[in-house]
Enzyme design. Sequence first.
Site, PDB file in Angstrom:
ATOM      1  N   GLU A  74       0.790  -1.224   0.000  1.00 44.54           N
ATOM      2  CA  GLU A  74       0.000   0.000   0.000  1.00 44.54           C
ATOM      3  C   GLU A  74       0.827   1.282   0.000  1.00 44.54           C
ATOM      4  O   GLU A  74       0.479   2.265   0.663  1.00 44.54           O
ATOM      5  CB  GLU A  74      -0.918   0.008   1.228  1.00 44.54           C
ATOM      6  CG  GLU A  74      -0.208   0.050   2.586  1.00 44.54           C
ATOM      7  CD  GLU A  74       0.170  -1.292   3.179  1.00 44.54           C
ATOM      8  OE1 GLU A  74       0.450  -1.363   4.381  1.00 44.54           O
ATOM      9  OE2 GLU A  74       0.188  -2.285   2.420  1.00 44.54           O
ATOM     10  N   HIS A 104      -5.996   0.739   2.796  1.00 47.70           N
ATOM     11  CA  HIS A 104      -4.873   1.139   3.636  1.00 47.70           C
ATOM     12  C   HIS A 104      -4.653   2.655   3.628  1.00 47.70           C
ATOM     13  O   HIS A 104      -3.988   3.189   4.525  1.00 47.70           O
ATOM     14  CB  HIS A 104      -3.591   0.450   3.172  1.00 47.70           C
ATOM     15  CG  HIS A 104      -3.344  -0.871   3.807  1.00 47.70           C
ATOM     16  ND1 HIS A 104      -3.228  -1.027   5.177  1.00 47.70           N
ATOM     17  CD2 HIS A 104      -3.154  -2.115   3.279  1.00 47.70           C
ATOM     18  CE1 HIS A 104      -2.989  -2.297   5.464  1.00 47.70           C
ATOM     19  NE2 HIS A 104      -2.950  -2.973   4.333  1.00 47.70           N
ATOM     20  N   GLU A 150      -3.707  -4.067   9.567  1.00 44.91           N
ATOM     21  CA  GLU A 150      -4.240  -5.126   8.706  1.00 44.91           C
ATOM     22  C   GLU A 150      -5.621  -5.605   9.126  1.00 44.91           C
ATOM     23  O   GLU A 150      -6.438  -5.959   8.280  1.00 44.91           O
ATOM     24  CB  GLU A 150      -3.257  -6.299   8.659  1.00 44.91           C
ATOM     25  CG  GLU A 150      -1.896  -5.933   8.067  1.00 44.91           C
ATOM     26  CD  GLU A 150      -1.981  -5.435   6.618  1.00 44.91           C
ATOM     27  OE1 GLU A 150      -3.055  -5.517   6.000  1.00 44.91           O
ATOM     28  OE2 GLU A 150      -0.946  -4.949   6.124  1.00 44.91           O
ATOM     29  N   TYR A 166      -4.399 -10.014   9.990  1.00 46.27           N
ATOM     30  CA  TYR A 166      -5.459  -9.728   9.033  1.00 46.27           C
ATOM     31  C   TYR A 166      -6.777 -10.371   9.472  1.00 46.27           C
ATOM     32  O   TYR A 166      -7.799  -9.693   9.607  1.00 46.27           O
ATOM     33  CB  TYR A 166      -5.104 -10.278   7.657  1.00 46.27           C
ATOM     34  CG  TYR A 166      -3.876  -9.731   6.995  1.00 46.27           C
ATOM     35  CD1 TYR A 166      -3.972  -8.878   5.896  1.00 46.27           C
ATOM     36  CD2 TYR A 166      -2.596 -10.081   7.424  1.00 46.27           C
ATOM     37  CE1 TYR A 166      -2.849  -8.386   5.260  1.00 46.27           C
ATOM     38  CE2 TYR A 166      -1.464  -9.594   6.798  1.00 46.27           C
ATOM     39  CZ  TYR A 166      -1.595  -8.744   5.714  1.00 46.27           C
ATOM     40  OH  TYR A 166      -0.474  -8.260   5.090  1.00 46.27           O
ATOM     41  N   ASP A 222       9.283  -9.765  10.880  1.00 39.14           N
ATOM     42  CA  ASP A 222       8.946 -10.641   9.757  1.00 39.14           C
ATOM     43  C   ASP A 222       8.748 -12.092  10.198  1.00 39.14           C
ATOM     44  O   ASP A 222       8.054 -12.861   9.518  1.00 39.14           O
ATOM     45  CB  ASP A 222      10.034 -10.577   8.681  1.00 39.14           C
ATOM     46  CG  ASP A 222       9.594  -9.761   7.475  1.00 39.14           C
ATOM     47  OD1 ASP A 222       8.389  -9.479   7.359  1.00 39.14           O
ATOM     48  OD2 ASP A 222      10.454  -9.409   6.655  1.00 39.14           O
ATOM     49  N   HIS A 236      -8.275  -3.948  -0.871  1.00 40.91           N
ATOM     50  CA  HIS A 236      -7.473  -4.020   0.354  1.00 40.91           C
ATOM     51  C   HIS A 236      -6.415  -2.922   0.371  1.00 40.91           C
ATOM     52  O   HIS A 236      -6.272  -2.193   1.356  1.00 40.91           O
ATOM     53  CB  HIS A 236      -6.819  -5.394   0.463  1.00 40.91           C
ATOM     54  CG  HIS A 236      -6.060  -5.600   1.733  1.00 40.91           C
ATOM     55  ND1 HIS A 236      -6.625  -6.133   2.879  1.00 40.91           N
ATOM     56  CD2 HIS A 236      -4.771  -5.319   2.060  1.00 40.91           C
ATOM     57  CE1 HIS A 236      -5.732  -6.172   3.829  1.00 40.91           C
ATOM     58  NE2 HIS A 236      -4.586  -5.690   3.370  1.00 40.91           N
ATOM     59  N   GLU A 237      -5.682  -2.794  -0.727  1.00 43.45           N
ATOM     60  CA  GLU A 237      -4.577  -1.824  -0.746  1.00 43.45           C
ATOM     61  C   GLU A 237      -5.071  -0.386  -0.667  1.00 43.45           C
ATOM     62  O   GLU A 237      -4.487   0.435   0.037  1.00 43.45           O
ATOM     63  CB  GLU A 237      -3.716  -2.036  -1.999  1.00 43.45           C
ATOM     64  CG  GLU A 237      -3.116  -3.434  -2.134  1.00 43.45           C
ATOM     65  CD  GLU A 237      -2.449  -3.949  -0.873  1.00 43.45           C
ATOM     66  OE1 GLU A 237      -1.885  -3.133  -0.111  1.00 43.45           O
ATOM     67  OE2 GLU A 237      -2.492  -5.168  -0.643  1.00 43.45           O
TER      68      GLU A 237
END
Length: 638
Positions: free
Chosen positions: A280, A308, A327, A393, A385, A304-305
């Site tokens: 995003e 954001h 998310e 999400y 990460d 979705h993007e």
Amino acid sequence: MPDPTTQSNYLQVYTTNVDFDWTLDFEKQVLEGAATHTLLARETGIEEVIFDTSDLEISKVLVDERLVDFVLGAKHEVMGSALNIPLLPGTKAGSTAKVTIYYKTTKDSTALQWLAKEQTQGKQFAYLFSQCQPIYARALAPLQDTPSLKITYSARVASVLPVLLSAIRVSPPSEGPAHDGKSIGKDVVSYVYEQPVGIPSYLIAIASGNLHYKPFPAIEGKSWKSGVWAEPELLEACYWEFSEDTGRFLSKEEDIVGPYKFGVYDVLVLPPSFPYGGMENACLSFLTPTLLAGDRSLVDVVVHELTHSWFGNGITHAEATHFWLNEGWTTYIERLLQQFLHSPADRGFQYVVGSTALSEALDNYVDKPKYQRLVIDFEPGEDPDDAYSSIPYEKGSTFLLYLEQTLGGLDVFLPYVRDYVSSFQGKSITTWDWKAHLFTYFENHGDPEKIDALNGVDWDAWFYGEGPELPVKPSYDTTLADPAYTLAARWDTSRSISDVSELDFARSDVAAFNSNQKVVFLERLATYAPLPSAHIGHLGTLYEVAASANAEIRLRFYNVALKDPTSLAALDFTDQALKWVTGRDGTGVIKGRMKFCRPTFRAANRVNAILAKEYFVRSKEEFHPIARKLIEKDLASI
């Protein structure tokens, strides 16, 4: 407490704006130039400013145009090297300073992937793109690399190939000839961008290659512009896939949550090594080419993007611990948009699709239950990460759906959502900021029953709960999922028939299914005991899912085929799955999106570890450094 993923001293002195002056060298695969920070002191007597860096070569530093010494610390495996720069004596709270850092990237700079021309669609020009989330912006530039800060930036980039940034282009014009009409790949053009809206550092982004633009149709009454960027060989296909819906989605989102603040919303379709479905980046969402299904069935990733833009880019998690705010909220609103654009059944169906991904993610972290939580207290230097999965999400969006239902439905919840957006746009917040606002809103706009309902929520179970189950499973519409469930159950009961020629299945079983229903059918099938190998082969051929060009369907078929690693089906399909994910299936196109490559390698590794590692070793340089790192961990852990 400071963000545990940064070594910077942003709580004492912080960046308000950065001016970048860069040159791209595709032959040496180096980005070189300077970053000039405008700093604001929070305290009096600050002696130095500390920036995050990772695998950058620093050549010199100026403080208010005076050359100063600097110290580049030893490299921390996750956080990189701290860059300590002395400030001029007498710094007072509220005072400003200019710090210019001259530097260049190196081959180990994780934020950048340089692609040879052979790795692109057109195979004529090299390509560069960045990926700075969660903490890789420090490998692009010296920064206080924390989402706790919102900064504006400008950039001037000299390149022989067209350049895109996560900002508004000043020159040359997007709708003019590519590369300002100069010779692409030969002539140097200076690209100028401005980002006047404060954004977190992970949203600074760059891409450069043989990139061409096509604007989407204007939306009446809207001042923002939107369009698509891609290599010319894919431009028309990308335009067809996204032009019909992107402006409509963005316009409807404004109706639901409020005005779009960034002025431009473009999408860039990247080469196949891009490790995510989308990213995003402000003004310019990066998209995977796996979305080009040819039937607009996967355009929901764009929803979705662009969502954001409010949740993440607008309201930002203060640190990785609270990543679910980005998310979870984005996924919740994305699915809400499905209800307004289509039907409540479509909204519920997306939760059905997501529930499988959530279950798989929770199972993957059974040995690391901390990462099953919604709120993860990261230790200093812990790699965020390592916790990346569907959990923030899916668990986050399901939690918000549960709150919506608990508080009385959308008529009650939507006014609160709008107030949340207007209260926190442009800010970085924690879970506790969000929760306090939630209670305050309903204290002021509700009745005592609403507060009683909120007090009845098991907050600790939602925030810190571990294990495979949610504290509460909300109800949602399964109208679209039920036919897929029924078909999966039929296949499950068919296992007693050993001769597949006697099975009563037909291609017409899925003729009325959309691609997401096929996904749900295969996901449901994967929850049963593994089918006999002959059944799996028959299913793959009959429904044409074993060779589907839709990557979402193809992945779910391999989940079914490789579920029993000792079966003949698993042995038969492992080589096919590995060829598919590494592009050795005749397409030459890897599946670099981690949603596809990581589970495929994990499943293949359980069947034939030697073969999985052989395929990965041969192909690993084609995958993005982030994906490469995580696949290596996946293969080593099994």
